[in-house]
Write an enzyme that holds these catalytic residues in place. Structure first.
Site, short mmCIF file in Angstrom:
data_model
loop_
_atom_site.label_atom_id
_atom_site.label_comp_id
_atom_site.label_asym_id
_atom_site.label_seq_id
_atom_site.Cartn_x
_atom_site.Cartn_y
_atom_site.Cartn_z
N THR A 76 -13.55 4.97 7.68
CA THR A 76 -13.46 6.30 7.21
C THR A 76 -14.95 6.88 7.14
O THR A 76 -14.86 8.36 7.16
CB THR A 76 -13.23 6.08 5.59
OG1 THR A 76 -11.98 5.53 5.45
CG2 THR A 76 -13.14 7.41 5.02
N TYR B 127 -5.93 11.59 6.54
CA TYR B 127 -7.22 11.72 7.59
C TYR B 127 -7.11 10.68 8.46
O TYR B 127 -6.40 9.64 8.32
CB TYR B 127 -8.55 11.60 6.75
CG TYR B 127 -8.68 10.20 6.36
CD1 TYR B 127 -8.18 9.83 4.90
CD2 TYR B 127 -9.38 9.33 6.98
CE1 TYR B 127 -8.52 8.70 4.32
CE2 TYR B 127 -9.91 8.03 6.49
CZ TYR B 127 -9.33 7.90 5.17
OH TYR B 127 -9.45 6.46 4.58
N SER C 230 -10.57 -0.26 10.38
CA SER C 230 -10.85 -1.61 10.25
C SER C 230 -9.63 -2.47 9.75
O SER C 230 -9.68 -3.61 10.11
CB SER C 230 -11.93 -2.05 9.30
OG SER C 230 -11.36 -1.74 7.95
N THR D 50 -13.84 0.16 5.33
CA THR D 50 -14.12 -0.76 4.12
C THR D 50 -12.87 -1.61 3.96
O THR D 50 -13.02 -2.80 3.26
CB THR D 50 -14.06 0.24 2.87
OG1 THR D 50 -12.74 0.81 2.79
CG2 THR D 50 -15.30 1.14 2.99
N ASP D 51 -11.72 -1.63 4.64
CA ASP D 51 -10.53 -2.41 4.47
C ASP D 51 -10.94 -3.98 4.60
O ASP D 51 -10.60 -4.62 3.99
CB ASP D 51 -9.18 -2.04 5.08
CG ASP D 51 -8.60 -0.58 4.59
OD1 ASP D 51 -9.24 -0.22 3.74
OD2 ASP D 51 -7.84 -0.27 5.57
N LYS E 170 -13.35 -5.91 -1.68
CA LYS E 170 -12.61 -4.58 -1.86
C LYS E 170 -11.61 -4.61 -2.98
O LYS E 170 -10.65 -5.51 -2.91
CB LYS E 170 -12.00 -3.96 -0.54
CG LYS E 170 -11.67 -2.41 -0.94
CD LYS E 170 -11.23 -1.80 0.44
CE LYS E 170 -11.00 -0.43 0.03
NZ LYS E 170 -10.60 0.48 1.45
N GLU F 272 -4.80 -28.53 -10.89
CA GLU F 272 -3.51 -28.46 -11.14
C GLU F 272 -2.75 -29.16 -10.04
O GLU F 272 -1.54 -29.45 -10.09
CB GLU F 272 -2.81 -26.95 -11.24
CG GLU F 272 -3.23 -26.44 -12.52
CD GLU F 272 -2.70 -25.08 -12.94
OE1 GLU F 272 -1.34 -24.97 -12.79
OE2 GLU F 272 -3.40 -24.18 -12.91
N1 GLU Z 1 -8.28 1.86 6.56
C1 GLU Z 1 -9.63 2.58 7.02
C2 GLU Z 1 -10.50 1.40 7.39
O1 GLU Z 1 -10.61 0.39 6.86
C3 GLU Z 1 -9.95 3.42 6.17
C4 GLU Z 1 -10.62 2.69 5.09
C5 GLU Z 1 -12.14 2.92 5.14
O2 GLU Z 1 -12.90 2.88 5.86
O3 GLU Z 1 -12.44 3.27 3.91
O4 GLU Z 1 -11.22 1.68 8.52
#
Ligand code: GLU
Length: 355
Positions: free
Chosen positions: A39, A52, A85, A118-119, A191, A312
């Site tokens: 992103t 986007y 990602s 971020t994924d 995340k 457990e």
């Molecule tokens: N799904 C995308 C990725 O991980 C967008 C999420 C992001 O970068 O925050 O690249």
């Protein structure tokens, strides 16, 4: 009587020393940016938050969007891939690890900053944390809002990430993740929210520190082994062993676990309920898998906590490994690297305690 040539040479030498000092006082840390997409490089058709495309802009665009970067580091950039990602793969990880190791081995590189979606950032960060062979800083940055959004968070995250990588206190801490004015250790960060800016949390051991407009403050040092003290290496490695994650839920059956084993999977991570648990049929299928030589690691879908041995679930009897503090996606990373050394559950368990 004074010896003239020696006086002259002393004057010349001290002049040179002053020059070197002056030079080093002004020289900026040399930071290499490696871009992978996400992103932070994403574009929208308009400034609404929805709709986007991640990985639209190049590394040059990102650097030019933050002219202040030139005041804190001498930067050069390189595009590794330009993807969302969610499409991160073993092949990109191996390429990235090779390039980071190569760059950090050069005396003219002081640190590396990686832009990333971020994924799956926490997975890439933890993978690099285990296979990068250097104490020099490696910092990962991303953003939750695309580059074209109102109040995009990418530029400040990039500025803070470069500032952290350029800071001497960032050395020897393993791979760091910088977002939303926070610094996280690769092993700890997760995340936790699908869209909010404060999505990254380190729920078990807390943040590595904070960074305010380029000024980092670090808290405690990481205890588990990483980077220069890690025994894992992917040098010359062409492929990683296949490890799948199974998400536990009410009424879970064992048949998909059986088919994973049939399909040749080398390891299975259970994203277990609670303390790494699952239904009786699922545990039986996992135990059968372990007896057939597939490494089985129990983790938890809860998002935090420790999954220890034999609480457990009887790991000794069923042939399982307990993930300790690692969430399922990070347990998968460690299991892939561990399986390149051994299939023995006892030895694998040792990795989960140390890393
Ligand atoms: N799904 C995308 C990725 O991980 C967008 C999420 C992001 O970068 O925050 O690249």
């Amino acid at each position: 009587m004074m010896n003239c040539p020696s006086l002259i040479s002393r004057v010349i030498l001290s002049g040179l020393f002053v020059l070197v000092l002056a030079g080093s006082a002004h020289a900026l840390p040399r930071i290499q940016l490696l871009a992978t997409g996400g992103t932070i490089a994403g574009a929208q058709a308009d400034t609404k938050q929805s709709g986007y495309k991640a990985g639209s802009f190049s590394i040059e665009y990102l650097i030019n969007a933050v002219p202040q970067l030139k005041t804190i580091a001498e930067l050069s950039g390189e595009q590794i891939v330009n993807i969302g990602s969610q499409d991160m793969s073993d092949a990109v990880w191996l390429k990235l690890a090779g390039r980071v190791n190569q760059l950090l081995g050069q005396p003219d590189v002081d640190g590396v900053v990686i832009t990333h979606g971020t994924d799956t950032m926490e997975e890439t960060a933890y993978f690099l944390n285990l296979v990068v062979k250097s104490d020099k800083p490696v910092v990962m940055v991303g953003s939750m809002r695309p580059a074209t959004a109102i109040s995009a968070d990418g530029p400040m995250n990039l500025y803070n990430g470069v500032a952290v990588a350029a800071h001497p206190d960032a050395r020897g801490r393993g791979v760091l993740v910088v977002l939303n004015d926070e610094i996280h250790y690769a092993r700890e960060v997760q995340k936790q929210n699908s869209t909010q800016l404060d999505t990254f949390k380190s729920l078990n051991r807390g943040r590595a520190g904070v960074v305010n407009t380029g000024a980092p403050v670090f808290f405690s040092k990481p205890v588990p082994r990483h980077t220069a003290s890690s025994e894992f290496s992917v040098e010359g490695v062409a492929a990683l062993p296949r490890v799948e994650i199974f998400y536990a839920h009410a009424n879970m059956g064992g048949e998909f676990i059986d088919s994973a084993v049939k399909s040749g999977v080398k390891g299975i991570v259970l994203a277990g309920v609670g303390d790494g648990n699952a239904t009786t049929p699922a545990l039986e299928a996992l135990s059968k898998a372990a007896k057939a030589g597939v490494a089985v690691v129990r983790s938890t879908r809860t998002g935090s906590g420790v999954v220890a041995r034999n609480v457990e679930v009887n790991d000794d009897r069923m042939g399982f490994v307990a993930s300790m503090e690692l969430n399922p996606q990070k347990a998968r990373v460690l299991l892939m690297l561990g399986l390149m050394k051994t299939g023995d559950p006892k030895q694998l368990q040792g990795f989960f305690v140390e890393y």
